[in-house]
Design a protein around this motif. Structure first.
Motif, PDB file in Angstrom:
ATOM      1  N   ARG A 281       0.959  -1.177  -0.064  1.00  0.00           N
ATOM      2  CA  ARG A 281      -0.072   0.089  -0.010  1.00  0.00           C
ATOM      3  C   ARG A 281       0.996   1.355  -0.016  1.00  0.00           C
ATOM      4  NH1 ARG A 281      -3.815  -3.216   3.151  1.00  0.00           N
ATOM      5  NH2 ARG A 281      -2.853  -2.730   5.204  1.00  0.00           N
ATOM      6  N   LEU A 282       2.005   1.075   0.749  1.00  0.00           N
ATOM      7  CA  LEU A 282       3.007   2.308   0.839  1.00  0.00           C
ATOM      8  C   LEU A 282       3.482   2.472  -0.557  1.00  0.00           C
ATOM      9  CD1 LEU A 282       4.771   2.100   4.271  1.00  0.00           C
ATOM     10  CD2 LEU A 282       3.364   3.691   3.620  1.00  0.00           C
ATOM     11  N   ILE A 283       3.853   1.633  -1.365  1.00  0.00           N
ATOM     12  CA  ILE A 283       4.435   1.684  -2.852  1.00  0.00           C
ATOM     13  C   ILE A 283       3.368   2.488  -3.563  1.00  0.00           C
ATOM     14  CG2 ILE A 283       4.989   0.219  -4.817  1.00  0.00           C
ATOM     15  CD1 ILE A 283       6.305  -1.538  -2.465  1.00  0.00           C
ATOM     16  N   GLY A 284       1.923   1.962  -3.429  1.00  0.00           N
ATOM     17  CA  GLY A 284       1.101   2.501  -4.191  1.00  0.00           C
ATOM     18  C   GLY A 284       1.080   4.072  -3.771  1.00  0.00           C
ATOM     19  N   LEU A 285       0.838   4.330  -2.498  1.00  0.00           N
ATOM     20  CA  LEU A 285       0.966   5.740  -2.230  1.00  0.00           C
ATOM     21  C   LEU A 285       2.201   6.754  -2.743  1.00  0.00           C
ATOM     22  CD1 LEU A 285      -1.020   6.918  -0.020  1.00  0.00           C
ATOM     23  CD2 LEU A 285       0.761   6.848   1.673  1.00  0.00           C
ATOM     24  N   ALA A 286       3.293   5.925  -2.640  1.00  0.00           N
ATOM     25  CA  ALA A 286       4.588   6.631  -3.372  1.00  0.00           C
ATOM     26  C   ALA A 286       4.373   6.842  -4.829  1.00  0.00           C
ATOM     27  CB  ALA A 286       5.603   5.805  -2.962  1.00  0.00           C
ATOM     28  N   GLU A 287       3.877   5.783  -5.437  1.00  0.00           N
ATOM     29  CA  GLU A 287       3.549   5.889  -6.827  1.00  0.00           C
ATOM     30  C   GLU A 287       2.833   7.163  -7.247  1.00  0.00           C
ATOM     31  OE1 GLU A 287       4.873   4.836  -9.710  1.00  0.00           O
ATOM     32  OE2 GLU A 287       5.792   2.630  -9.373  1.00  0.00           O
ATOM     33  N   MET A 352      13.203  -6.572   6.324  1.00  0.00           N
ATOM     34  CA  MET A 352      13.958  -5.630   5.199  1.00  0.00           C
ATOM     35  C   MET A 352      12.934  -4.894   4.759  1.00  0.00           C
ATOM     36  SD  MET A 352      17.341  -7.431   3.499  1.00  0.00           S
ATOM     37  CE  MET A 352      16.676  -8.943   3.377  1.00  0.00           C
ATOM     38  N   ILE A 353      11.725  -5.234   4.240  1.00  0.00           N
ATOM     39  CA  ILE A 353      10.653  -4.499   3.591  1.00  0.00           C
ATOM     40  C   ILE A 353      10.057  -3.572   4.677  1.00  0.00           C
ATOM     41  CG2 ILE A 353      10.659  -6.006   1.998  1.00  0.00           C
ATOM     42  CD1 ILE A 353       7.518  -6.822   3.139  1.00  0.00           C
ATOM     43  N   LYS A 354       9.927  -4.007   5.816  1.00  0.00           N
ATOM     44  CA  LYS A 354       9.252  -3.189   6.956  1.00  0.00           C
ATOM     45  C   LYS A 354      10.031  -1.985   7.191  1.00  0.00           C
ATOM     46  CE  LYS A 354       5.974  -1.946   9.529  1.00  0.00           C
ATOM     47  NZ  LYS A 354       6.594  -0.670  10.033  1.00  0.00           N
ATOM     48  N   VAL A 355      11.425  -2.121   7.054  1.00  0.00           N
ATOM     49  CA  VAL A 355      12.259  -0.863   7.151  1.00  0.00           C
ATOM     50  C   VAL A 355      12.309   0.040   5.696  1.00  0.00           C
ATOM     51  CG1 VAL A 355      14.613  -0.161   7.425  1.00  0.00           C
ATOM     52  CG2 VAL A 355      13.759  -1.808   8.812  1.00  0.00           C
ATOM     53  N   VAL A 356      12.575  -0.761   4.514  1.00  0.00           N
ATOM     54  CA  VAL A 356      12.616  -0.114   3.470  1.00  0.00           C
ATOM     55  C   VAL A 356      11.471   0.775   2.930  1.00  0.00           C
ATOM     56  CG1 VAL A 356      13.172  -0.621   0.899  1.00  0.00           C
ATOM     57  CG2 VAL A 356      14.602  -1.521   2.537  1.00  0.00           C
ATOM     58  N   ALA A 357      10.310  -0.026   2.859  1.00  0.00           N
ATOM     59  CA  ALA A 357       9.240   0.836   2.300  1.00  0.00           C
ATOM     60  C   ALA A 357       8.648   2.162   3.151  1.00  0.00           C
ATOM     61  CB  ALA A 357       7.931  -0.387   2.231  1.00  0.00           C
ATOM     62  N   PRO A 358       8.657   2.197   4.265  1.00  0.00           N
ATOM     63  CA  PRO A 358       8.134   3.257   4.837  1.00  0.00           C
ATOM     64  C   PRO A 358       9.177   4.262   4.706  1.00  0.00           C
ATOM     65  CG  PRO A 358       7.666   1.672   6.411  1.00  0.00           C
ATOM     66  CD  PRO A 358       8.707   0.703   5.169  1.00  0.00           C
ATOM     67  N   THR A 359      10.743   3.979   4.939  1.00  0.00           N
ATOM     68  CA  THR A 359      11.545   4.870   4.548  1.00  0.00           C
ATOM     69  C   THR A 359      11.465   5.593   3.113  1.00  0.00           C
ATOM     70  OG1 THR A 359      13.024   3.880   6.068  1.00  0.00           O
ATOM     71  CG2 THR A 359      14.019   5.384   4.797  1.00  0.00           C
ATOM     72  N   MET A 360      11.353   4.627   2.155  1.00  0.00           N
ATOM     73  CA  MET A 360      11.186   4.968   0.773  1.00  0.00           C
ATOM     74  C   MET A 360      10.143   5.877   0.567  1.00  0.00           C
ATOM     75  SD  MET A 360       9.140   4.321  -1.878  1.00  0.00           S
ATOM     76  CE  MET A 360       8.447   3.010  -1.733  1.00  0.00           C
ATOM     77  N   ALA A 361       8.889   5.453   1.102  1.00  0.00           N
ATOM     78  CA  ALA A 361       7.754   6.430   0.847  1.00  0.00           C
ATOM     79  C   ALA A 361       7.869   7.719   1.470  1.00  0.00           C
ATOM     80  CB  ALA A 361       6.300   5.579   1.434  1.00  0.00           C
ATOM     81  N   THR A 362       8.265   7.778   2.780  1.00  0.00           N
ATOM     82  CA  THR A 362       8.363   9.186   3.424  1.00  0.00           C
ATOM     83  C   THR A 362       9.435  10.112   2.812  1.00  0.00           C
ATOM     84  OG1 THR A 362      10.006   8.194   4.976  1.00  0.00           O
ATOM     85  CG2 THR A 362       7.921   8.479   5.804  1.00  0.00           C
ATOM     86  N   GLN A 363      10.622   9.421   2.131  1.00  0.00           N
ATOM     87  CA  GLN A 363      11.212  10.442   1.225  1.00  0.00           C
ATOM     88  C   GLN A 363      10.654  10.802   0.057  1.00  0.00           C
ATOM     89  OE1 GLN A 363      15.174  11.553   1.598  1.00  0.00           O
ATOM     90  NE2 GLN A 363      13.392  12.867   0.694  1.00  0.00           N
ATOM     91  N   VAL A 364      10.025   9.935  -0.918  1.00  0.00           N
ATOM     92  CA  VAL A 364       9.387  10.252  -2.035  1.00  0.00           C
ATOM     93  C   VAL A 364       8.318  11.094  -1.686  1.00  0.00           C
ATOM     94  CG1 VAL A 364       8.128   9.346  -3.929  1.00  0.00           C
ATOM     95  CG2 VAL A 364       9.836   8.091  -3.225  1.00  0.00           C
ATOM     96  N   ILE A 365       7.628  11.142  -0.829  1.00  0.00           N
ATOM     97  CA  ILE A 365       6.370  12.257  -0.607  1.00  0.00           C
ATOM     98  C   ILE A 365       7.009  13.353  -0.166  1.00  0.00           C
ATOM     99  CG2 ILE A 365       4.358  12.495   1.086  1.00  0.00           C
ATOM    100  CD1 ILE A 365       4.085   9.347   1.237  1.00  0.00           C
ATOM    101  N   ASP A 366       7.912  13.338   0.543  1.00  0.00           N
ATOM    102  CA  ASP A 366       8.659  14.857   1.115  1.00  0.00           C
ATOM    103  C   ASP A 366       9.152  15.299  -0.175  1.00  0.00           C
ATOM    104  OD1 ASP A 366      10.003  16.452   3.333  1.00  0.00           O
ATOM    105  OD2 ASP A 366      11.868  15.859   1.856  1.00  0.00           O
ATOM    106  N   TRP A 367       9.779  14.810  -1.029  1.00  0.00           N
ATOM    107  CA  TRP A 367      10.238  15.287  -2.286  1.00  0.00           C
ATOM    108  C   TRP A 367       9.057  16.014  -3.215  1.00  0.00           C
ATOM    109  CZ3 TRP A 367      13.847  10.865  -3.764  1.00  0.00           C
ATOM    110  CH2 TRP A 367      15.052  10.952  -3.195  1.00  0.00           C
ATOM    111  N   ALA A 368       8.019  15.106  -3.307  1.00  0.00           N
ATOM    112  CA  ALA A 368       6.766  15.633  -4.005  1.00  0.00           C
ATOM    113  C   ALA A 368       6.341  17.027  -3.158  1.00  0.00           C
ATOM    114  CB  ALA A 368       5.464  14.798  -3.921  1.00  0.00           C
ATOM    115  N   MET A 369       6.152  17.211  -1.845  1.00  0.00           N
ATOM    116  CA  MET A 369       5.796  18.223  -1.058  1.00  0.00           C
ATOM    117  C   MET A 369       6.730  19.402  -1.420  1.00  0.00           C
ATOM    118  SD  MET A 369       5.230  16.313   2.586  1.00  0.00           S
ATOM    119  CE  MET A 369       4.740  17.664   3.468  1.00  0.00           C
ATOM    120  N   GLN A 370       7.972  19.261  -1.524  1.00  0.00           N
ATOM    121  CA  GLN A 370       8.900  20.305  -2.146  1.00  0.00           C
ATOM    122  C   GLN A 370       8.528  20.753  -3.581  1.00  0.00           C
ATOM    123  OE1 GLN A 370      10.406  20.985   1.144  1.00  0.00           O
ATOM    124  NE2 GLN A 370      11.694  21.848  -0.150  1.00  0.00           N
ATOM    125  N   ALA A 371       8.221  19.804  -4.356  1.00  0.00           N
ATOM    126  CA  ALA A 371       7.615  20.477  -5.635  1.00  0.00           C
ATOM    127  C   ALA A 371       6.786  21.332  -5.384  1.00  0.00           C
ATOM    128  CB  ALA A 371       7.463  19.292  -6.648  1.00  0.00           C
TER     129      ALA A 371
END
Length: 417
Positions: A281-287, A352-371
Motif C-alpha cells: 500500500r505504501l508503494i502505491g502511495l509513493a507511486e 527488510m521491507i518493513k524498514v525499506v518501504a516506509p523510509t522510501m515512501a516518506t522520502q518520495v512524498i517529502d520530495w513531492a511536497m517540496q515540488a
C-alpha cells in the motif's frame, strides 16, 4: 525466482484499476466533503456514506475480500456459504492489488481489505474455533461489522512485546481482563464489534509463553474508550487510533484463541502477511506522490524555466523511480518466499521491507511536497496526509530499530565461527 504476475493477478489488476478509475478516484472530493461536514456537525465518529455506497459496487464487481489467503476458511467469505469471492490469493498475487488500493488510503475499506480487519479476519480464520468463525468471522467477511487489535500499551516499551503487562486472569469459566491499551486502530468506528486483545495469562511461564490472545466483544462492560490519538494532528476519524481502558472485563474462557501461552505464535502468523499489505500500500502511495510531483513539475515555472528542468527536480524524480522499484522488488521477493517456504524462512526479507518501504515512501512524498511548495503542506493536496501515513508505518507492526536489529543478527549469524 519469477516476479511476473500470474494471468489471474493481471486480470484482477485490470478489474481493480478500472473500478478505481470509475468509482474511487472520482469519489475523493465527496469523501473530503463528508469529512468536513461531519466535523462541522460534531459527528466525527460516524461511518462515511461515501465509502458505504461504494461497497455494494465493489462486491457486485467481484472485488470483495481480495486479501483472503489460501489457508483462510473461505466458506464464510460472503456470509451465506457461497464461494463466489473465495480468491485464495497468495501473498505474491495479492501484493500488486494492495499497491493499487494504496494509492487512495481509504479505498481498501471499499473492498473489505483494510487493516486491522484483514489481519483480524485471518487470525480468526486460522486460529479461531468454529463458534468464533460463525459469530465474528462471518460478519467481518460480510462487511457487517468492524474490529480492532489491542496490543500496544502506553506504560511499557511495546516494541518489545514481552513487556506487555495487561492481565488476563482466569476465574472459573471466565477470563478477567485488566489493562490500558493505545494505538488501538479501528476502535473509534461505531461499527467496531470485536477486539483481539493480547495480554499475559501466566507471568511465570517462559518469556515467549506468557502471552495469550482473547476475543473481547466491544460492548462488554468495563471497556472505556478514553481518547483518540492524533498523528501529526490527524485523528483518522471515524477509524481512529484509540486509547482504551479495560477494567475487570469478563469474557468466557472459550474466547481464547488457540490456547493459553500461544499469543506470540499467533502474532507471528498475523503480522507477516500484514507487513506485506502495508508495504505494498505504501508503494502505491509513493507511486501516486511521484505522479503528482511530475505533473506539478511540468506545470510550474521558477527562475525562468519549468521546475521539471531544474537539476534538483530531475535528480529527485529519478531517485524516486529507483527507490520505488527497489522497494517493490524486495517486497515481491518477501511475498514469494512466504508463499514458497513460509513466514519463518522469509523473516529477514519481511524485516527488510518493513524498514525499506516506509523510509522510501516518506522520502518520495517529502520530495513531492517540496515540488508543490507551501501547497504541499496544506489541505489542497493529499501529500501532507500521505506523509503522516508513511511516517506512522515506521512504528506500526514494529519500529525500524527492532527490524534492523533482527536483520543484523541474522546477517551476523551467517558469518559466525
Amino acid at each position: 525466482m519469477d516476479f511476473s504476475y500470474s494471468p489471474r493477478t493481471q486480470e484482477l489488476q485490470a478489474r481493480l484499476n478500472a473500478f478505481m478509475a470509475e468509482h474511487v478516484y472520482p469519489a475523493e472530493p465527496a469523501w473530503h466533503a463528508e469529512i468536513e461536514a461531519n466535523t462541522r456537525a460534531g459527528k466525527r465518529w460516524t461511518h462515511l456514506e461515501t465509502i458505504e455506497q461504494l461497497k455494494p459496487k465493489a462486491r457486485a464487481a467481484g472485488l470483495w475480500n481480495l486479501f483472503l489467503p489460501p489457508s483462510a476458511d473461505g466458506s464464510h467469505s460472503r456470509g451465506d456459504g457461497s464461494s463466489e469471492f473465495d480468491f485464495g490469493l497468495s501473498n505474491q498475487d495479492y501484493a500488486p492489488l494492495a499497491e493499487i488500493m494504496g494509492a487512495v488510503p481509504w479505498s481498501s475499506e471499499v473492498f473489505n481489505c483494510s487493516a486491522p480487519d484483514t489481519g483480524n479476519m485471518e487470525t480468526i480464520a486460522r486460529y479461531g474455533s468454529a463458534e468464533h468463525k460463525e459469530r465474528w468471522l462471518k460478519p467481518l467477511l460480510n462487511g457487517e461489522i468492524r474490529s480492532a487489535f489491542a496490543m500496544t500499551e502506553p506504560a511499557v516499551a511495546s516494541s518489545d512485546a514481552t513487556n506487555i503487562e495487561a492481565d488476563i486472569r482466569r476465574e472459573g469459566d471466565e477470563y478477567v481482563i485488566n489493562g490500558r491499551k493505545w494505538w488501538t486502530s479501528g476502535a473509534g468506528d461505531p461499527r467496531c464489534a470485536i477486539f483481539i486483545f493480547m495480554g499475559k495469562t501466566d507471568k511465570t511461564a517462559p518469556r515467549h509463553s506468557q502471552q495469550s490472545m482473547v476475543l473481547v466483544p466491544a460492548n462488554t462492560p468495563g471497556i472505556t474508550i478514553l481518547r483518540p490519538l492524533t498523528v501529526f494532528g490527524y485523528d483518522d476519524a471515524p477509524h481512529g487510533h484509540m486509547e482504551v481502558d479495560f477494567v475487570n472485563v469478563r469474557v468466557p474462557v472459550s474466547n481464547i484463541l488457540l490456547g493459553e501461552g500461544r499469543g506470540f505464535e499467533i502474532a507471528q502468523g498475523r503480522l507477516g502477511p500484514g507487513r506485506i499489505h502495508h508495504c505494498m500500500r505504501l508503494i502505491g502511495l509513493a507511486e501516486r506522490a511521484l505522479k503528482l510531483m511530475c505533473e506539478r513539475a511540468t506545470q510550474r515555472v521558477a527562475f525562468g524555466k519549468p521546475i521539471a528542468q531544474q537539476g534538483v527536480t530531475l535528480e529527485r524524480i529519478a531517485e524516486a523511480r529507483c527507490k520505488i522499484d527497489q522497494a517493490r522488488l524486495l517486497t515481491l521477493k518477501a511475498a514469494w518466499m512466504m508463499d514458497k517456504a513460509g513466514n519463518k524462512s522469509a523473516k529477514a526479507e519481511i524485516a527488510m521491507i518493513k524498514v525499506v518501504a516506509p523510509t522510501m515512501a516518506t522520502q518520495v512524498i517529502d520530495w513531492a511536497m517540496q515540488a508543490f511548495g507551501g501547497a504541499g503542506m496544506s489541505q489542497d493536496t493529499p501529500l501532507a496526509y500521505f506523509y503522516t501515513l508513511a511516517r506512522t508505518l515506521r512504528f506500526a507492526d514494529g519500529p525500524d530499530e527492532v527490524h534492523r536489529n533482527a536483520i543484523a543478527k541474522l546477517e551476523l549469524g551467517k558469518h559466525a565461527a
